[in-house]
Design an enzyme around this catalytic site. Structure first.
Site, short mmCIF file in Angstrom:
data_model
loop_
_atom_site.label_atom_id
_atom_site.label_comp_id
_atom_site.label_asym_id
_atom_site.label_seq_id
_atom_site.Cartn_x
_atom_site.Cartn_y
_atom_site.Cartn_z
CB ILE A 32 -13.37 3.40 7.61
CG1 ILE A 32 -13.33 3.88 8.91
CG2 ILE A 32 -12.03 3.01 7.18
CD1 ILE A 32 -12.48 3.01 10.03
N GLY A 63 -18.88 -4.76 -0.93
CA GLY A 63 -19.99 -5.25 -1.72
C GLY A 63 -21.00 -5.54 -0.91
CB VAL A 108 -15.60 -0.59 7.31
CG1 VAL A 108 -14.59 -0.47 8.55
CG2 VAL A 108 -16.00 -1.98 6.64
CG ASP A 161 -13.09 -10.38 -2.58
OD1 ASP A 161 -12.60 -10.04 -3.85
OD2 ASP A 161 -13.53 -9.41 -1.86
#
Length: 562
Positions: free
Chosen positions: A13, A17, A21, A123
């Site tokens: 998907i 970093g 996934v 982030d």
């Protein structure tokens, strides 16, 4: 394709970093999930372990929900599959000002929950805010600050920056350890400005601000370089956002950018009500609006189910009986959707609201008998429908406090049986007469008509583009079994079908959905969700007794099928 513990790993998907996934299938339930797998290396493994730890501790509608994780080496975890991230949604369609305000409201609510626990995301970026089940959720907590960092060691070295540079605050670019809650607010302000103007900011520079003065003032304060001049908390930013929303044009006016009537995009009023409920759940400021919405729809439901069209003196026969059940469902449909959604997303703060709503609907029927037990049962169908809808949402959302709130806490005031556990009186077998259903053409040869009918009623609540019929069946199986366990524990022997539509039970419960759930319970013990929420009086032996009863009945049904 490859096997990964209980998961069948599928296509990639996305990549980040420190982890990748994949779309995956949970083999026992056949549910589709997103499986995040760490790359090798101490830093990557440390970050995914921290992400698991944080998401286990944070339970909020606007924070990505953790479904499962590697409990031994902490190298992977599973979540829902999102509809897309913020960047993908922005590419597909331009968000209106009201859409951006809702985006800010939901993300601020999630951040506020994290900040109150001492966590700073650090982030926020278009790839780390996801759209799932109609809501924005904050995901990817690998760079989060940990309030216990001094005890377990830091993953980000002093003097270095973490996260995505484009969206980072000035203090983050200098030293990631200088970041606090206000740093997340800065990044969120950059994202909102980008959504409104279409112009991405440069690294280290502030965003281009939109033309509308209210937005310029608000986003200017979110992205103020001086930390002391910035909003100091997510709660303060939410309060400021309310001022912006009040200044925006009515959502019922035409948006010249896309020519749509914004207020009428959801033709179905149920969809609009559910959307409002999701917004109200995200902030304590909307508690009164949430209560007013549930109270209003509850009153409307009661008015419909007690109207003249449902004659309390007439017991419908044959197909007319089935027609009446369907008519009750249509009357209860708006409230069923609201309670399903509320119990899926809501937390302990709303439990009393769900209890009151279910209790009010269930206790509205003619108690003075006309000599027909079946007539009383038929009038109690709406209570059964709303209770099951709420329970289904609670189980799917793993909010077992909400499950207790709609099954065992409501007070039943009828049939001279005060204060019995609600589920004992309002299970599907207690209020839907089996002989009546089998007198219909549709169910005359059906082995489990009540279960089949409830399966269809609740299918609408659990349906969306990402849930296949197979996945829904797995969810429904879990729902049926847990309700059966609670029902047996309450002392009631008449229960549902225990996920036997596909003959999924073997001798002594050795395999099938009941066995899977029992293994989950035995593995987690007192930490098992229903027990931790106070069901079964937190007694594991009572759960074992209930499993034994359910298995015995299931084996009897399976034996009859053979």
């Amino acid at each position: 394709m490859g096997a990964f513990d209980d998961y069948e790993q599928g296509s990639l998907i996305g990549t980040g970093g420190f982890a990748d996934v994949y779309r995956a299938t949970h083999i026992p339930s056949r549910n589709t999930v997103a499986l995040k797998i760490s790359r090798q290396g101490n830093e990557a493994l440390g970050r995914i372990r921290r992400e698991i730890d944080v998401q286990r501790k944070l339970s909020h509608a606007n924070i990505m929900r953790l479904l499962d994780w590697d409990r031994e080496s902490f190298t992977w975890f599973a979540t829902e599959v999102a509809e897309g991230n913020l960047g993908e949604v922005h590419e597909r369609t331009k968000l209106s000002e009201h859409d951006v305000a809702r985006f800010l409201e939901e993300v601020l609510a999630g951040l506020g929950a994290a900040h109150r626990r001492g966590y700073v995301h650090r982030d926020l970026s278009p790839g780390n805010i996801l759209r799932t089940r109609g809501q924005w959720v904050v995901a990817d907590w690998g760079y989060v600050t940990d309030p216990d960092a001094s005890k377990i060691g830091r993953l980000t070295r002093t003097g270095t920056s973490g996260g995505t540079f484009t969206w980072a605050s000035p203090e983050m670019l200098q030293d990631a350890h200088c970041a606090d809650a206000r740093s997340d607010l800065y990044s969120l302000g950059k994202l909102a400005a980008w959504l409104l103007t279409g112009t991405a900011p440069g690294i280290g520079s502030g965003p281009e601000l939109p033309k509308r003065e209210e937005w310029r003032t608000y986003l200017g304060r979110l992205t103020e370089k001086d930390l002391d001049e910035r909003f100091q908390s997510a709660e303060e930013a939410l309060t400021g956002l309310a001022e912006v929303v009040r200044a925006l044009p009515s959502p019922d006016t035409i948006d010249e950018g896309n020519g749509l009537l914004l207020g009428n995009q959801a033709a179905d009023p149920v969809t609009a009500s559910v959307g409002a409920l999701k917004r109200y759940l995200t902030s304590p400021e909307h508690r009164i609006r949430l209560s007013d919405l549930i109270t209003k729809v509850t009153k409307e439901t009661i008015a419909q189910i007690t109207a003249d069209r449902f004659n309390p003196k007439r017991l419908d026969q044959g197909d007319a009986y089935l027609d009446r059940l369907q008519a009750y469902f249509e009357c209860c449909r708006p409230l069923m959707h609201l309670l399903f959604t509320g119990c899926y997303y809501g937390d302990v703060a709303q439990e009393k609201l769900w209890t009151t709503s279910v209790e009010r609907v269930a206790n509205n029927y003619v108690r003075s008998g006309y000599g027909h037990k079946e007539m009383i049962q038929l009038q109690q169908v709406p209570g059964m429908l709303v209770m099951n809808a709420a329970a289904f949402g609670a189980i799917l959302g793993n909010h077992y406090g909400n499950l207790a709130a709609v099954t065992v806490r409501p007070v039943f005031r009828g049939d001279s049986q005060e204060n019995i556990p609600f589920i004992r009186r309002f299970g599907i077998n207690s209020v839907m007469d089996l002989n009546m259903l089998r007198n219909t053409k549709r169910f005359e040869d059906s082995k489990l008509p009540r279960s089949e009918l409830m399966f269809e009623f609740l299918r609408e609540l659990g349906r969306d583009d990402r849930v296949s019929d197979t996945e829904y069946e797995g969810n429904f199986d879990r729902f049926e079994i847990i309700l059966a366990l609670i029902t047996f524990d309450s002392g009631q022997r008449t229960t549902g079908s225990f996920a036997l539509r596909n003959r999924g039970m073997g001798s002594n419960g050795e395999y099938g959905p009941i066995a899977d759930l029992r293994k989950e319970f035995e593995k987690e013990g007192k930490a098992w969700g229903p027990i931790a929420a106070g069901l079964f009086d937190r007694d594991v032996d009572r759960v074992r007794t209930a499993f034994k009863s359910v298995t015995e009945i299931a084996d009897q049904i399976a034996e009859q099928w053979h």
